[in-house]
Every structure is written in C-alpha cells, then in structure tokens.
Design a protein around this motif. Sequence first.
Motif, PDB file in Angstrom:
ATOM      1  N   PRO A 197       0.145  17.185  76.566  1.00 54.80           N
ATOM      2  CA  PRO A 197       1.486  17.757  76.748  1.00 54.80           C
ATOM      3  C   PRO A 197       2.533  16.685  77.030  1.00 54.80           C
ATOM      4  CG  PRO A 197      -0.152  19.030  77.961  1.00 54.80           C
ATOM      5  CD  PRO A 197      -0.848  17.792  77.475  1.00 54.80           C
ATOM      6  N   LEU A 198       2.137  15.625  77.741  1.00 58.45           N
ATOM      7  CA  LEU A 198       3.078  14.546  78.049  1.00 58.45           C
ATOM      8  C   LEU A 198       3.571  13.881  76.772  1.00 58.45           C
ATOM      9  CD1 LEU A 198       4.537  12.734  80.079  1.00 58.45           C
ATOM     10  CD2 LEU A 198       2.482  11.289  80.152  1.00 58.45           C
ATOM     11  N   PHE A 199       2.665  13.616  75.842  1.00 58.54           N
ATOM     12  CA  PHE A 199       3.053  12.992  74.577  1.00 58.54           C
ATOM     13  C   PHE A 199       4.059  13.876  73.844  1.00 58.54           C
ATOM     14  CE2 PHE A 199       2.651  12.538  70.000  1.00 58.54           C
ATOM     15  CZ  PHE A 199       2.725  11.164  69.818  1.00 58.54           C
ATOM     16  N   VAL A 200       3.784  15.170  73.808  1.00 59.88           N
ATOM     17  CA  VAL A 200       4.683  16.103  73.113  1.00 59.88           C
ATOM     18  C   VAL A 200       6.044  16.128  73.790  1.00 59.88           C
ATOM     19  CG1 VAL A 200       5.051  18.511  72.455  1.00 59.88           C
ATOM     20  CG2 VAL A 200       2.770  17.519  72.309  1.00 59.88           C
ATOM     21  N   ALA A 201       6.045  16.206  75.117  1.00 60.35           N
ATOM     22  CA  ALA A 201       7.303  16.268  75.859  1.00 60.35           C
ATOM     23  C   ALA A 201       8.140  15.016  75.640  1.00 60.35           C
ATOM     24  CB  ALA A 201       7.018  16.465  77.351  1.00 60.35           C
ATOM     25  N   VAL A 202       7.513  13.844  75.746  1.00 66.77           N
ATOM     26  CA  VAL A 202       8.239  12.590  75.563  1.00 66.77           C
ATOM     27  C   VAL A 202       8.776  12.478  74.134  1.00 66.77           C
ATOM     28  CG1 VAL A 202       7.993  10.071  75.477  1.00 66.77           C
ATOM     29  CG2 VAL A 202       7.000  11.358  77.381  1.00 66.77           C
ATOM     30  N   THR A 203       7.958  12.878  73.161  1.00 64.09           N
ATOM     31  CA  THR A 203       8.357  12.802  71.756  1.00 64.09           C
ATOM     32  C   THR A 203       9.556  13.685  71.461  1.00 64.09           C
ATOM     33  OG1 THR A 203       6.087  12.301  71.056  1.00 64.09           O
ATOM     34  CG2 THR A 203       7.581  13.159  69.378  1.00 64.09           C
ATOM     35  N   VAL A 204       9.484  14.933  71.903  1.00 65.40           N
ATOM     36  CA  VAL A 204      10.567  15.887  71.618  1.00 65.40           C
ATOM     37  C   VAL A 204      11.842  15.526  72.371  1.00 65.40           C
ATOM     38  CG1 VAL A 204      11.296  18.291  71.860  1.00 65.40           C
ATOM     39  CG2 VAL A 204       9.000  17.763  71.029  1.00 65.40           C
ATOM     40  N   ILE A 205      11.722  15.170  73.653  1.00 67.71           N
ATOM     41  CA  ILE A 205      12.898  14.797  74.441  1.00 67.71           C
ATOM     42  C   ILE A 205      13.552  13.537  73.865  1.00 67.71           C
ATOM     43  CG2 ILE A 205      13.671  13.960  76.693  1.00 67.71           C
ATOM     44  CD1 ILE A 205      11.575  15.831  77.944  1.00 67.71           C
ATOM     45  N   SER A 206      12.734  12.583  73.442  1.00 69.73           N
ATOM     46  CA  SER A 206      13.276  11.363  72.836  1.00 69.73           C
ATOM     47  C   SER A 206      14.018  11.682  71.546  1.00 69.73           C
ATOM     48  CB  SER A 206      12.146  10.367  72.559  1.00 69.73           C
ATOM     49  OG  SER A 206      11.506   9.960  73.749  1.00 69.73           O
ATOM     50  N   TYR A 207      13.422  12.545  70.737  1.00 69.30           N
ATOM     51  CA  TYR A 207      14.072  12.939  69.474  1.00 69.30           C
ATOM     52  C   TYR A 207      15.427  13.593  69.737  1.00 69.30           C
ATOM     53  CZ  TYR A 207      15.143  15.914  65.461  1.00 69.30           C
ATOM     54  OH  TYR A 207      15.778  16.547  64.424  1.00 69.30           O
ATOM     55  N   LEU A 208      15.451  14.545  70.664  1.00 63.27           N
ATOM     56  CA  LEU A 208      16.700  15.247  70.960  1.00 63.27           C
ATOM     57  C   LEU A 208      17.747  14.308  71.553  1.00 63.27           C
ATOM     58  CD1 LEU A 208      15.262  18.543  72.498  1.00 63.27           C
ATOM     59  CD2 LEU A 208      16.268  18.244  70.221  1.00 63.27           C
ATOM     60  N   SER A 209      17.317  13.448  72.468  1.00 64.55           N
ATOM     61  CA  SER A 209      18.252  12.530  73.127  1.00 64.55           C
ATOM     62  C   SER A 209      18.859  11.546  72.135  1.00 64.55           C
ATOM     63  CB  SER A 209      17.537  11.761  74.245  1.00 64.55           C
ATOM     64  OG  SER A 209      17.012  12.640  75.215  1.00 64.55           O
ATOM     65  N   VAL A 210      18.008  10.950  71.303  1.00 62.89           N
ATOM     66  CA  VAL A 210      18.496   9.966  70.328  1.00 62.89           C
ATOM     67  C   VAL A 210      19.398  10.636  69.298  1.00 62.89           C
ATOM     68  CG1 VAL A 210      17.810   8.392  68.482  1.00 62.89           C
ATOM     69  CG2 VAL A 210      16.548   8.411  70.641  1.00 62.89           C
ATOM     70  N   THR A 211      18.993  11.799  68.831  1.00 63.64           N
ATOM     71  CA  THR A 211      19.789  12.505  67.815  1.00 63.64           C
ATOM     72  C   THR A 211      21.167  12.874  68.347  1.00 63.64           C
ATOM     73  OG1 THR A 211      17.801  13.419  66.760  1.00 63.64           O
ATOM     74  CG2 THR A 211      19.888  14.546  66.348  1.00 63.64           C
ATOM     75  N   LEU A 212      21.199  13.470  69.532  1.00 62.80           N
ATOM     76  CA  LEU A 212      22.479  13.884  70.096  1.00 62.80           C
ATOM     77  C   LEU A 212      23.359  12.690  70.432  1.00 62.80           C
ATOM     78  CD1 LEU A 212      21.257  16.807  72.408  1.00 62.80           C
ATOM     79  CD2 LEU A 212      22.364  16.963  70.154  1.00 62.80           C
ATOM     80  N   SER A 213      22.756  11.610  70.909  1.00 61.83           N
ATOM     81  CA  SER A 213      23.538  10.408  71.240  1.00 61.83           C
ATOM     82  C   SER A 213      24.133   9.776  69.989  1.00 61.83           C
ATOM     83  CB  SER A 213      22.656   9.387  71.966  1.00 61.83           C
ATOM     84  OG  SER A 213      22.200   9.894  73.196  1.00 61.83           O
ATOM     85  N   LEU A 214      23.322   9.659  68.946  1.00 65.98           N
ATOM     86  CA  LEU A 214      23.803   9.036  67.714  1.00 65.98           C
ATOM     87  C   LEU A 214      24.904   9.867  67.066  1.00 65.98           C
ATOM     88  CD1 LEU A 214      20.484   7.734  66.109  1.00 65.98           C
ATOM     89  CD2 LEU A 214      22.240   6.399  67.267  1.00 65.98           C
ATOM     90  N   ARG A 215      24.747  11.188  67.147  1.00 67.24           N
ATOM     91  CA  ARG A 215      25.782  12.036  66.547  1.00 67.24           C
ATOM     92  C   ARG A 215      27.067  12.007  67.377  1.00 67.24           C
ATOM     93  NH1 ARG A 215      25.609  18.420  64.719  1.00 67.24           N
ATOM     94  NH2 ARG A 215      27.732  18.429  63.888  1.00 67.24           N
ATOM     95  N   ARG A 216      26.925  12.050  68.686  1.00 64.42           N
ATOM     96  CA  ARG A 216      28.106  12.108  69.557  1.00 64.42           C
ATOM     97  C   ARG A 216      28.918  10.827  69.516  1.00 64.42           C
ATOM     98  NH1 ARG A 216      30.083  15.095  73.663  1.00 64.42           N
ATOM     99  NH2 ARG A 216      31.252  14.042  75.308  1.00 64.42           N
TER     100      ARG A 216
END
Length: 273
Positions: free
Chosen positions: A33-52
Amino acid sequence: MEALLSTVHYWLVDHPAISQYEWKEGHTLGASPLFVAVTVISYLSVTLSLRRFAVLPDLSSAATLRYAAATHNVILCLLSLAMAAGCTLATLRQTPIHGRRWVVCFPAAVTLPRGPVFFWAYVFYLSKILEFRDTLLILLSGSCSRRLSFLHVFHHAGVVVGSYALLATAQSMLPVAVVTNAAVHVLMYAYYFLCALGHRPRWKKLVTDCQIIQFVFGNTMSGLMLYYHFTGSGCSGIWAWFFNTVFVALLLTMFLDFHSTNYSSKKRKDHDN
C-alpha cells in the motif's frame, strides 16, 4: 502455423517466469500500500504543480516530442496487445481446470495470486504507472487546457489503486477486467500513435464508445459474479470488487458526459452547417 501458435503460447503462458509467477505482498516490486500511495500522491503532486506553474516548455512544434509520443504510444499499444492475448490464453488454459464460473468468480479463501493470469494482471498494474507518461506528453504539448481534464487525471490515478487491489486480494473478475481494458487500450494507443505521426484518424469517437462499452460490459458481468457470490461459497476479493465497481461507475458517468459534450455538440454543429 501450429508451430507458431505453440511458440506464442509458450512465451505468453507456459514460460516458467509466467506460469510460476506469484504475487508476494511486501516482496514483489510495487506490492505494498505504501508504494501505491507514494506513486499516486507523487503523480498528482507533480501533475498539479507542473500545470499550475507552467514550468515546462511548450514543445508542441518540436519533432522530438512527436517522436517521443509515437514511441510511447506504440510501446503501450503492443504491450496492451500482449496483455490482452496473454491473459486470454492463460484464462482459456485454466478454465477447463476450474470451470467456466472461475472466469468471473475465484473461490473465496483458497485463491492465491499466482500463475499466468496473475502474471498478466501484474504487467497490467505496472503498465498503468507507465501510462503516467501520457500526462507528461500532454503537458509538454502545450494543450493542457484542452486535454488535461479532471477525467484524465482521476482515471490515471485511480486505476493504479484499482489494479493493485485486483492483485492484493486475488479479486474475482480479474480476467475480464484485464482483457477488456487491454483490448480497448490497443485501439486507443494505436489512435494516438497515428496522431503522433501526423495522421489523425476519423475514428476517435470509436475509442470513447469502446471505453463506455467496456465499463457497461464489466458491470453486467459483475451481476453474474454477485449471483455466484451469494448463491455459493463466495467469490474472492469482494471488497476490492466493490471499490473498483464504484470507481468504474464514476468513470462511466464522466465518460458519458464527455461523449455527450464532445460528440453530440459536434453533431449538432455539423447539422446546422
């Protein structure tokens, strides 16, 4: 011809790495679960930061980006084809052993995530992380406002969680989910591959239609799974199935809205012209 089919079957089902595959929670790459959580949170954080903050350059006219997009799409197209074919052949191999009911209902408490069907489910899981590059290509293409929708980001993030749940719980309906989704992605990535080469096919609507049909078919087969679950000894991974069913229902709602907004309005515009 028989020799060719035998060779294909060996490399997609009977190879020791496939036939003897086993998902081990906490040991297999990505099996936590940790791998999944880190992967998804990283994806969302990077995507939103790059777009913003729009820190990436607009490479929409760069040949390098088109070649990168074409390579990415053809890899995922061929990988999806391998998953669809491999999981289908693996399911056909195991169905005579377990019975046709097994395709939609793994026996509860006794099913372990091992064997060729689960190998292809694992490849499917990892491919969903590889698909994060779809988002990066959109960001680099300078078409964020048009293509980087909530549906796109929600879909990419949620499907990783759902794919992990499939494996971690040996969820029933797994063969149906992998084969239908991979088959649709063959068509989708073939479309985007041709677009990257500068040849935009006229069957984009077909891709969306097939995605909607996939969701409807999955929900229909879920009805059969529930019948087996409540009239027998139970089906494996029922809570993971519940999560994925809610997720798919949300996706179906958004895809129907996307379909109505993009294609119905276009049809009306063409009619008015």
